[in-house]
Design a protein around this motif. Structure first.
Motif, PDB file in Angstrom:
ATOM      1  N   LEU A  57      74.156  16.800  49.667  1.00 10.62           N
ATOM      2  CA  LEU A  57      74.739  17.994  49.052  1.00 10.62           C
ATOM      3  C   LEU A  57      73.740  19.147  49.073  1.00 10.62           C
ATOM      4  O   LEU A  57      72.531  18.939  48.999  1.00 10.62           O
ATOM      5  CB  LEU A  57      75.165  17.697  47.620  1.00 10.62           C
ATOM      6  N   CYS A  58      74.273  20.354  49.112  1.00 12.50           N
ATOM      7  CA  CYS A  58      73.444  21.555  49.107  1.00 12.50           C
ATOM      8  C   CYS A  58      72.719  21.671  47.762  1.00 12.50           C
ATOM      9  O   CYS A  58      73.344  21.593  46.707  1.00 12.50           O
ATOM     10  CB  CYS A  58      74.326  22.793  49.330  1.00 12.50           C
ATOM     11  N   PRO A  59      71.396  21.866  47.773  1.00 15.05           N
ATOM     12  CA  PRO A  59      70.659  22.009  46.516  1.00 15.05           C
ATOM     13  C   PRO A  59      70.979  23.295  45.762  1.00 15.05           C
ATOM     14  O   PRO A  59      70.711  23.402  44.575  1.00 15.05           O
ATOM     15  CB  PRO A  59      69.195  21.977  46.938  1.00 15.05           C
ATOM     16  N   LYS A  60      71.580  24.290  46.428  1.00 22.25           N
ATOM     17  CA  LYS A  60      71.905  25.560  45.760  1.00 22.25           C
ATOM     18  C   LYS A  60      73.285  25.542  45.122  1.00 22.25           C
ATOM     19  O   LYS A  60      73.452  25.962  43.993  1.00 22.25           O
ATOM     20  CB  LYS A  60      71.811  26.707  46.757  1.00 22.25           C
ATOM     21  N   CYS A  61      74.294  25.079  45.876  1.00 21.55           N
ATOM     22  CA  CYS A  61      75.675  25.171  45.379  1.00 21.55           C
ATOM     23  C   CYS A  61      76.324  23.812  45.134  1.00 21.55           C
ATOM     24  O   CYS A  61      77.461  23.755  44.682  1.00 21.55           O
ATOM     25  CB  CYS A  61      76.530  25.974  46.359  1.00 21.55           C
ATOM     26  N   SER A  62      75.617  22.747  45.465  1.00 21.63           N
ATOM     27  CA  SER A  62      76.123  21.369  45.353  1.00 21.63           C
ATOM     28  C   SER A  62      77.325  21.110  46.252  1.00 21.63           C
ATOM     29  O   SER A  62      78.056  20.145  46.061  1.00 21.63           O
ATOM     30  CB  SER A  62      76.469  21.016  43.904  1.00 21.63           C
ATOM     31  N   GLY A  63      77.538  21.978  47.244  1.00 20.71           N
ATOM     32  CA  GLY A  63      78.601  21.777  48.213  1.00 20.71           C
ATOM     33  C   GLY A  63      78.173  20.785  49.279  1.00 20.71           C
ATOM     34  O   GLY A  63      77.019  20.362  49.346  1.00 20.71           O
ATOM     35  N   SER A  64      79.129  20.429  50.139  1.00 21.07           N
ATOM     36  CA  SER A  64      78.815  19.455  51.181  1.00 21.07           C
ATOM     37  C   SER A  64      77.954  20.093  52.263  1.00 21.07           C
ATOM     38  O   SER A  64      77.971  21.301  52.465  1.00 21.07           O
ATOM     39  CB  SER A  64      80.113  18.916  51.782  1.00 21.07           C
ATOM     40  N   SER A  91      69.362  24.756  52.286  1.00 17.41           N
ATOM     41  CA  SER A  91      70.714  24.997  51.796  1.00 17.41           C
ATOM     42  C   SER A  91      71.737  24.656  52.863  1.00 17.41           C
ATOM     43  O   SER A  91      71.393  24.375  54.010  1.00 17.41           O
ATOM     44  CB  SER A  91      70.874  26.462  51.385  1.00 17.41           C
ATOM     45  N   CYS A  92      73.000  24.737  52.468  1.00 20.66           N
ATOM     46  CA  CYS A  92      74.099  24.581  53.420  1.00 20.66           C
ATOM     47  C   CYS A  92      74.237  25.884  54.206  1.00 20.66           C
ATOM     48  O   CYS A  92      73.617  26.890  53.875  1.00 20.66           O
ATOM     49  CB  CYS A  92      75.397  24.228  52.688  1.00 20.66           C
ATOM     50  N   CYS A  95      75.485  28.968  52.037  1.00 18.46           N
ATOM     51  CA  CYS A  95      74.426  29.561  51.198  1.00 18.46           C
ATOM     52  C   CYS A  95      73.375  30.258  52.067  1.00 18.46           C
ATOM     53  O   CYS A  95      72.832  31.297  51.671  1.00 18.46           O
ATOM     54  CB  CYS A  95      73.773  28.495  50.328  1.00 18.46           C
TER      55      CYS A  95
END
Length: 172
Positions: A57-64, A91-92, A95
Motif C-alpha cells: 500500500l502507498c505510505p501516503k494515501c494507503s491506496g493500492s 508513493s503510488c 500521489c
C-alpha cells in the motif's frame, strides 16, 4: 572532475574523502558509509523487501500500489537568490503525480523572481516535473532508485540495532 560517490554531483573544490570514496560534503560522506554497509546485505533479503514495498500500500494515501520512488522538482527565487531542489518520495503513481504537479505549480509561481538563475532553472524544473509525470517508473518492475532507498533504509536499521545493543559508554 571528481564525482560524489553518494549523490553523483560534481565536486569542484574540496569535498571529503575516506575508505568508501570521495564525497561532496560530510552529509554525503555519512550516507556513503551506509551505502557501503548496504552492499553487504544479502541480495535475496533486499529483493524480498523491494517486492513487498512495491506491491504494498502507498505510505501516503494507503491506496493500492505499485509503490515506487517518484521525484518532484522545485525552484523559488527572490531577486539575486535562487534555490532549487529535487525531493524523492515513496508513493503510488497518483500521489507521485500530485507531488510533481505541486512542484511544477510552485516553481511556476515562485521560480521566476531571481536573476539570472531563477529565469534559467525554472523552465528546467517545470520540464523535469512534466517528464516525470509523463514517464513514471515501470509499474511491473521496481526502479533502481527504489532498490537504493530500500538498501539504505535496511542499512540504517542495522546501524540502529547495533547502537541499541552497544553497552553505554563509561562516565568519566
Amino acid at each position: 572532475m571528481a564525482k560524489c560517490t553518494y549523490c553523483n554531483s560534481t565536486i569542484l573544490f574540496g569535498g571529503k574523502r575516506d575508505a568508501n570514496g570521495r564525497f561532496c560534503n560530510q552529509k554525503c560522506q555519512g550516507r556513503g558509509a551506509l551505502l557501503a554497509l548496504s552492499q553487504q546485505i544479502p541480495e535475496s533479503v533486499v529483493k524480498d523487501q523491494i517486492w513487498r514495498i512495491h506491491q504494498g500500500l502507498c505510505p501516503k494515501c494507503s491506496g493500492s500500489g505499485p509503490v515506487d520512488v517518484h521525484t518532484s522538482h522545485r525552484v523559488w527565487s527572490a531577486v539575486f537568490l535562487t534555490s532549487w531542489s529535487s525531493a524523492p518520495e515513496l508513493s503510488c503513481r497518483k500521489c507521485g503525480i500530485k507531488s510533481q504537479a505541486v512542484g511544477a505549480a510552485f516553481s511556476l509561481a515562485l521560480g521566476w523572481w531571481g536573476f539570472p538563475w531563477g529565469l534559467i532553472v525554472t523552465p528546467i524544473q517545470i520540464v523535469r516535473n512534466g517528464v516525470a509525470m509523463a514517464r513514471p517508473p515501470e509499474a511491473l518492475n521496481p526502479s533502481p532508485l527504489l532498490e537504493r532507498v530500500v538498501r539504505m533504509n535496511m542499512a540504517a536499521q542495522v546501524v540502529r540495532q547495533k547502537s541499541a545493543q552497544a553497552p553505554p559508554a563509561p562516565i568519566a
